[in-house]
Design a protein around this motif. Structure first.
Motif: not given
Length: 405
Positions: A42-59
């Protein structure tokens, strides 16, 4: 890239996992103010500079999984798509401010006020365009016309980078000019973990417009050729890494940006080629050798390649990640004689969905006919709503390519 593997598998067969996954991310949003690209404990860690979590939630929402805080989820997805100020690194989408301002992410080369967050300008534009479209469909359903209009305009960001002189997505600077000395095979200059050959097909939400721009014949010829060339075994540092793999190749099954590409023929009038190449990838890319050897491996990323194998091997896939207002699955050629999907009675009205194949022998990799509950289908696609009612899909296989049903 979970919208092309784990997300679809969970929504179909394990919706309770999807619901819990979304609720966990929403708790992080409530605690820290942003959806996470990278999250651990439950803490932010490095990712890849994008964020497609919106598509998962919307789907999930579009498919009827709504037993999470949908009001907060929509708020979080809008913020994920449209706000960039004071955004922590672990929330990804590092170029959101510029994307909203220009309608694309402007590119910077070294010596031009360069900042590393702009080195993936083109791939970020493509990813942001897709996720904007996904949330736009949600906005439309809620009657949020203002955000729907804004997000749909942003979803066309890919068009602003499409260079019709060469039919490639090409990085563009803030002054509106394409970058000079463009090499579509070059990795990292505008494209994260890939190149223009691979990323030009990253328009999952509007494939028909991409086909129209490129021309159907050119689109299918180019797409078919990248698999023909990429099917050959390749070597890196003297080690065999297998077919359909590698950042500096025309196609890379071993990494997320390419995982929808073999299914694009269903959108361009040549479903037999999707059947051919998905089968080839399933049979030749995957295997039982070590993770860095020929076969299964490369960027597994907590289940994404394994889940792609599962969803593709049963012959169901959606390049939009089930984010459409009326989501549906494209159909392929299952590996198995019979597949039974047990449907969750908490989320869906049906008990099970059964897929059977006949004539599914070695060399018979092409579908001759699809029938849903005894009725012949005339296109290789089934609405998600029909699947979760329960029923039966019967598939007749053969050895001759067939594109019209």
């Amino acid at each position: 890239g979970a919208q092309w593997n784990l997300s679809q598998l969970w929504i179909l067969a394990y919706p309770e996992y999807m619901s819990e996954y979304i609720s966990s991310h929403l708790q992080a949003y409530k605690d820290a103010g942003w959806l996470a690209d990278g999250l651990a404990n439950n803490r932010y860690v490095s990712g890849v500079g994008t964020n497609l979590l919106s598509t998962i939630i919307a789907g999930a929402y579009e498919c009827g999984i709504r037993d999470f805080d949908t009001k907060t989820a929509y708020e979080a997805c809008l913020k994920n798509e449209l706000e960039g100020k004071n955004r922590p690194f672990g929330a990804g989408k590092v170029n959101t401010t510029e994307f909203v301002k220009y309608g694309y992410v402007p590119h910077q080369d070294a010596g031009e006020g360069y900042h590393e967050t702009f080195m993936f300008s083109a791939s970020h534009t493509l990813e942001y365009s897709y996720s904007a479209w996904a949330v736009a469909q949600w906005a439309k359903q809620l009657g949020d016309e203002a955000h729907y209009s804004q997000l749909m305009d942003l979803s066309k960001g890919w068009e602003r980078l499409y260079d019709s002189s060469c039919n490639f997505i090409r990085p563009k600077k803030a002054d509106g000019k394409f970058v000079d000395n463009f090499d579509p095979m070059q990795v990292w200059r505008g494209f994260q973990e890939g190149n223009a050959w691979q990323y030009t097909f990253y328009v999952p939400h509007d494939v028909k417009s991409l086909v129209a721009k490129m021309g159907a014949d050119e689109f299918n010829l180019r797409l078919d050729s990248i698999f023909t060339i990429s099917q050959k075994k390749i070597f890196s540092g003297g080690t065999e890494v297998g077919a359909f793999a590698g950042l500096q190749t025309l196609y890379n099954q071993g990494n997320q940006p390419c995982l929808h590409i073999s299914w694009l023929f269903n959108e361009s009038g040549r479903p037999s080629l999707t059947q051919k190449w998905v089968r080839a990838i399933l049979n030749e890319f995957y295997g039982t050798d070590g993770i860095h050897g020929y076969g299964y491996g490369q960027d597994e990323d907590q289940g994404q390649l394994g889940a792609w194998y599962v969803i593709s091997s049963i012959g169901l896939f959606d390049v939009k990640g089930l984010t459409d207002e009326n989501p549906s699955f494209a159909l392929g050629a299952p590996l198995f004689d019979k597949v039974t999907i047990r449907l969750s009675d908490k989320y869906y009205s049906g008990k099970e969905f059964v897929i059977t194949t006949s004539g599914n022998e070695k060399g018979t990799s092409y579908v001759q006919q699809y029938s849903l509950n005894g009725q012949q289908l005339h296109e290789p696609r089934i609405p998600f709503s029909e699947i979760v009612k329960g029923g039966r899909l019967d598939i007749q296989m053969g050895n001759s390519p067939k594109d019209n049903y």
